[in-house]
Structure formats: structure tokens, C-alpha cells
Scaffold this active site. Structure first.
Site, PDB file in Angstrom:
ATOM      1  N   THR A   1       0.859  -1.182   0.000  1.00 47.44           N
ATOM      2  CA  THR A   1       0.000   0.000   0.000  1.00 47.44           C
ATOM      3  C   THR A   1       0.894   1.231   0.000  1.00 47.44           C
ATOM      4  OG1 THR A   1      -0.207  -0.077   2.416  1.00 47.44           O
ATOM      5  CG2 THR A   1      -1.934  -1.162   1.121  1.00 47.44           C
ATOM      6  N   LEU A   2       0.488   2.217  -0.808  1.00 49.48           N
ATOM      7  CA  LEU A   2       1.331   3.380  -1.050  1.00 49.48           C
ATOM      8  C   LEU A   2       0.678   4.698  -0.679  1.00 49.48           C
ATOM      9  CD1 LEU A   2       2.419   2.299  -4.649  1.00 49.48           C
ATOM     10  CD2 LEU A   2       3.636   1.817  -2.507  1.00 49.48           C
ATOM     11  N   GLY A   3      -0.415   4.651   0.076  1.00 48.86           N
ATOM     12  CA  GLY A   3      -1.105   5.889   0.431  1.00 48.86           C
ATOM     13  C   GLY A   3      -1.614   6.599  -0.805  1.00 48.86           C
TER      14      GLY A   3
ATOM     15  N   GLY B   1      -1.474   4.926  -4.302  1.00 51.08           N
ATOM     16  CA  GLY B   1      -2.261   3.732  -4.632  1.00 51.08           C
ATOM     17  C   GLY B   1      -1.652   2.498  -4.002  1.00 51.08           C
TER      18      GLY B   1
ATOM     19  N   GLY C   1      -6.205   2.294   5.288  1.00 49.82           N
ATOM     20  CA  GLY C   1      -5.453   1.056   5.108  1.00 49.82           C
ATOM     21  C   GLY C   1      -6.266  -0.171   5.477  1.00 49.82           C
ATOM     22  N   ASP C   2      -7.014  -0.068   6.563  1.00 48.17           N
ATOM     23  CA  ASP C   2      -7.865  -1.196   6.978  1.00 48.17           C
ATOM     24  C   ASP C   2      -8.946  -1.478   5.940  1.00 48.17           C
ATOM     25  OD1 ASP C   2      -6.458  -1.495   9.376  1.00 48.17           O
ATOM     26  OD2 ASP C   2      -7.726  -0.032  10.394  1.00 48.17           O
TER      27      ASP C   2
ATOM     28  N   GLY D   1     -14.718  10.381   9.778  1.00 48.13           N
ATOM     29  CA  GLY D   1     -15.151   9.218  10.540  1.00 48.13           C
ATOM     30  C   GLY D   1     -14.280   8.023  10.239  1.00 48.13           C
TER      31      GLY D   1
END
Length: 180
Positions: A65-67, A70, A96-97, A132
Site C-alpha cells: 500500500t502506497l497511500g 495507490g 489502510g484497513d 469518521g
């Protein structure tokens, strides 16, 4: 060892890199790690070197994962970027979750790793567009709509490599982990 052979085991060690999480990655079918984890590998100062080292240890395709960039998939030979969706992020809490949950859903559906990553990217983008955490987890219908209509950023490998270099420089040598 006790799972059904057709069941996929996806692991998410978060940013922790330890003997325990490395063992979990070896046993999983699909390790998913944030780019920050790769930056902690001792002796690997490049993104490609870190990918190669972790792949050699796990012996399976890796999802990173690259924030805002992508995600990417590395199979030991090929690195494939799966670009993020163009959004205005309001809050990144839980992205991320949500990515990993959506990715795992795709795995259960038998999708390719690339389709799973695109689905995860869409879910994470939707999550980031609202305030949220658990209360704003996107629905499958919302994710499907995002995948159909939203534009994606260009996968800029040069910016990603620069980002990785910055992450590597943030870790102190004593905190780096040797892969064994």
C-alpha cells in the site's frame, strides 16, 4: 496449517516488521504491507531492493500500500503500480484497513491481484473522502460505482521512489530489521 486449501490467507502486519510478522508473511497466501514496512529492511536502500528482499523471504507475490500513490504488486519479476483514485482527502483514518478488507473480499471472489488492488484503492479513496472511521466504511455498491466512474492518478514511479527514499532516511540504523 489447518485451513482449507482453497482458503486464501491475507496478512496485514501493519508497519511492524519483526520475526513474528515475517513468519506470518511467509505463511500467508498474500502479504499486504505498507511502504513504510519496506523502508525498515536493513541493507535495502532502494524500493526495488526492498521488494526483492521481502519477496525472496516470502516466496510469493507482495501487495504494497502506497497511500496517495495507490498500491503495487510485486511478483518477484514485475512491479505493477495500481494508481490511486483522484479525490480530495478529508480524513485518512482507516483507509489502510478498508483497503485490506476490500482486497480480501476480492481474493474471496477469486479476482486477480490487480483487480483486488483496484477495488481496495477505490474503497480506501471513498473512506478518505468522509470524516469518521467505521461509520463511513463504503458499501460494495459505492465501491463498484467508484471503480466505474472515477478517474485515477497517473502511476508516477519517480515520485514513488522519491517518497521511499524519504521514508528510508527517517529510520535510524538501530531500528532497521534484518530479514532472516
Amino acid at each position: 496449517r489447518h485451513k482449507r486449501s482453497q482458503t486464501k490467507l491475507v496478512i496485514d502486519p501493519s508497519t511492524e516488521l519483526s520475526a513474528f510478522t515475517l513468519d506470518m508473511m511467509r505463511e500467508s497466501d498474500c502479504p499486504i504491507v505498507p511502504i513504510e514496512t519496506l523502508a525498515q529492511i536493513k541493507g535495502q536502500q532502494t524500493l526495488d531492493g526492498a521488494l526483492q528482499a521481502l519477496h525472496a523471504l516470502c516466496k510469493k507475490s507482495l501487495v504494497v500500500t502506497l497511500g496517495e500513490f495507490g498500491s503495487l504488486i510485486y511478483d518477484g519479476v514485475t512491479t505493477q503500480m495500481v494508481p490511486a483514485f483522484k479525490i480530495t482527502a478529508v480524513n485518512t483514518l482507516g483507509a489502510g484497513d478498508v483497503f485490506r478488507g476490500a482486497f480480501a473480499y476480492g481474493q474471496m471472489e477469486g479476482w486477480s491481484l490487480v483487480k483486488c488492488a483496484m477495488y481496495g484503492n477505490a474503497a480506501a479513496a471513498l473512506q478518505c473522502m468522509q470524516l469518521g472511521n467505521a461509520a463511513v466504511v463504503p458499501s460494495a455498491d459505492d465501491i463498484d460505482l467508484m471503480m466505474q466512474g472515477a478517474s485515477r492518478n497517473a502511476g508516477d514511479l519517480i515520485l514513488l521512489v522519491d517518497h521511499f527514499d524519504q521514508l528510508v532516511s527517517q529510520y535510524q540504523p538501530a531500528t532497521l530489521v534484518t530479514l532472516t
